[in-house]
Design a protein around this motif. Structure first.
Motif, PDB file in Angstrom:
ATOM      1  N   LEU A 175      -2.118  16.291  28.751  1.00  0.00           N
ATOM      2  CA  LEU A 175      -2.208  15.927  30.160  1.00  0.00           C
ATOM      3  C   LEU A 175      -3.273  16.725  30.907  1.00  0.00           C
ATOM      4  N   GLU A 176      -3.885  17.712  30.254  1.00  0.00           N
ATOM      5  CA  GLU A 176      -4.908  18.510  30.932  1.00  0.00           C
ATOM      6  C   GLU A 176      -6.139  17.684  31.266  1.00  0.00           C
ATOM      7  N   GLY A 177      -6.438  16.701  30.464  1.00  0.00           N
ATOM      8  CA  GLY A 177      -7.587  15.861  30.749  1.00  0.00           C
ATOM      9  C   GLY A 177      -7.278  14.713  31.684  1.00  0.00           C
ATOM     10  N   GLY A 178      -6.074  14.664  32.214  1.00  0.00           N
ATOM     11  CA  GLY A 178      -5.683  13.574  33.096  1.00  0.00           C
ATOM     12  C   GLY A 178      -4.530  12.787  32.500  1.00  0.00           C
ATOM     13  N   ASP A 179      -3.775  12.169  33.374  1.00  0.00           N
ATOM     14  CA  ASP A 179      -2.604  11.390  32.948  1.00  0.00           C
ATOM     15  C   ASP A 179      -3.004   9.920  32.844  1.00  0.00           C
ATOM     16  N   PRO A 180      -3.113   9.380  31.624  1.00  0.00           N
ATOM     17  CA  PRO A 180      -3.487   7.966  31.499  1.00  0.00           C
ATOM     18  C   PRO A 180      -2.368   7.016  31.898  1.00  0.00           C
ATOM     19  N   PHE A 181      -1.163   7.536  32.080  1.00  0.00           N
ATOM     20  CA  PHE A 181      -0.026   6.679  32.431  1.00  0.00           C
ATOM     21  C   PHE A 181       0.301   6.742  33.925  1.00  0.00           C
ATOM     22  N   LYS A 182      -0.530   7.407  34.702  1.00  0.00           N
ATOM     23  CA  LYS A 182      -0.249   7.563  36.121  1.00  0.00           C
ATOM     24  C   LYS A 182      -0.424   6.225  36.840  1.00  0.00           C
ATOM     25  N   GLY A 183       0.513   5.930  37.732  1.00  0.00           N
ATOM     26  CA  GLY A 183       0.428   4.703  38.499  1.00  0.00           C
ATOM     27  C   GLY A 183       1.130   3.529  37.865  1.00  0.00           C
ATOM     28  N   ILE A 184       1.795   3.758  36.742  1.00  0.00           N
ATOM     29  CA  ILE A 184       2.525   2.667  36.112  1.00  0.00           C
ATOM     30  C   ILE A 184       3.885   2.536  36.788  1.00  0.00           C
ATOM     31  N   ALA A 185       4.156   1.377  37.351  1.00  0.00           N
ATOM     32  CA  ALA A 185       5.429   1.178  38.055  1.00  0.00           C
ATOM     33  C   ALA A 185       6.594   1.142  37.102  1.00  0.00           C
ATOM     34  N   GLY A 186       6.371   0.650  35.939  1.00  0.00           N
ATOM     35  CA  GLY A 186       7.450   0.578  34.952  1.00  0.00           C
ATOM     36  C   GLY A 186       6.948  -0.099  33.703  1.00  0.00           C
ATOM     37  N   TYR A 187       7.411   0.373  32.581  1.00  0.00           N
ATOM     38  CA  TYR A 187       7.036  -0.233  31.322  1.00  0.00           C
ATOM     39  C   TYR A 187       7.804  -1.531  31.134  1.00  0.00           C
ATOM     40  N   SER A 188       7.205  -2.443  30.409  1.00  0.00           N
ATOM     41  CA  SER A 188       7.884  -3.717  30.170  1.00  0.00           C
ATOM     42  C   SER A 188       9.132  -3.490  29.338  1.00  0.00           C
ATOM     43  N   MET A 189      10.223  -4.122  29.729  1.00  0.00           N
ATOM     44  CA  MET A 189      11.496  -3.959  29.057  1.00  0.00           C
ATOM     45  C   MET A 189      11.665  -5.009  27.977  1.00  0.00           C
ATOM     46  N   ASP A 190      12.500  -4.680  27.013  1.00  0.00           N
ATOM     47  CA  ASP A 190      12.828  -5.670  26.012  1.00  0.00           C
ATOM     48  C   ASP A 190      13.936  -6.578  26.543  1.00  0.00           C
ATOM     49  N   GLU A 191      14.354  -7.525  25.741  1.00  0.00           N
ATOM     50  CA  GLU A 191      15.305  -8.539  26.216  1.00  0.00           C
ATOM     51  C   GLU A 191      16.650  -7.926  26.581  1.00  0.00           C
TER      52      GLU A 191
END
Length: 208
Positions: A175-191
């Motif tokens: 995470l020192e180089g930046g958070d690539p997951f920042k701003g994700i409202a939510g991951y897609s859920m399975d069924e």
């Protein structure tokens, strides 16, 4: 005339079988022993043959094996559910494109084992993700860990840890180089998670 009648009765008595004697013969008749292993095929059927002894089915031997198979199947199903989650695919892709991870692991970063094992918790409905799995590259191997939480139901996921620990014990914070997951409202859920979310949403509406 009387002598003729007496003769006929005497002949009938002689022709009539002795029922008491026949009953005695039936009662004294013994059963033929049942065939034993190795006696060969039975060439005739006899109604007076004994039935072989059948050992009772022992649940104490097979039931633990049945429970062990059920447990292994359940663990394999839950692991496959984690493996097919978009969270694992996203973190693995981010690891491949991370410069520091490529310096340690090399190129062609992928799962270390042919059947990957995903450790930890993955509960997107409750907003808790804390997983780790082994990876490998052309240079070295390691274990990647990813942890993310969602403070509230409408908040975005916040990455709390994204690290890589190599086989020689070297641990780096990705995470020192930046958070690539920042701003994700939510991951897609399975069924399954989507159905549980819909049920929970309806329950909350009823409470309101």
């Amino acid at each position: 005339m009387l002598s003729i009648i007496l003769r006929r009765r005497a002949l009938l008595l002689l022709r009539k079988p002795n029922t008491s004697t026949a009953r005695g013969l039936v009662q004294r008749r013994t059963l033929v022993s049942a065939p034993k292993p190795g006696d060969g095929p039975l060439m005739e059927r006899r109604p007076d043959r004994e039935l072989p002894n059948i050992d009772g089915f022992r649940w104490s031997r097979t039931f633990p094996i049945f429970l062990a198979l059920i447990a292994l199947s359940s663990v394999a199903i839950f692991n496959y559910q984690k493996l097919s989650s978009p969270v694992v695919a996203s973190t693995l892709y981010a690891l491949r494109t991370n410069k520091r991870a490529r310096e340690l692991l090399g190129d062609e970063i992928y799962f270390q084992h042919q059947i990957p094992w995903i450790s930890g918790e993955m509960n997107q409905l409750r907003g808790r993700i804390d997983i780790s799995f082994a990876v490998k590259g052309t240079r070295s191997t390691g274990v990647m860990r990813f942890a993310s939480v969602r403070p509230s139901a409408r908040a975005m996921f916040e990455t709390t840890e994204w690290s890589l620990e190599t086989a020689d014990g070297t641990r780096i914070d990705l995470l020192e180089g930046g958070d690539p997951f920042k701003g994700i409202a939510g991951y897609s859920m399975d069924e399954e998670e989507r159905e549980e979310a819909l049920e929970t949403r309806g329950f909350r509406q009823q409470i309101k």
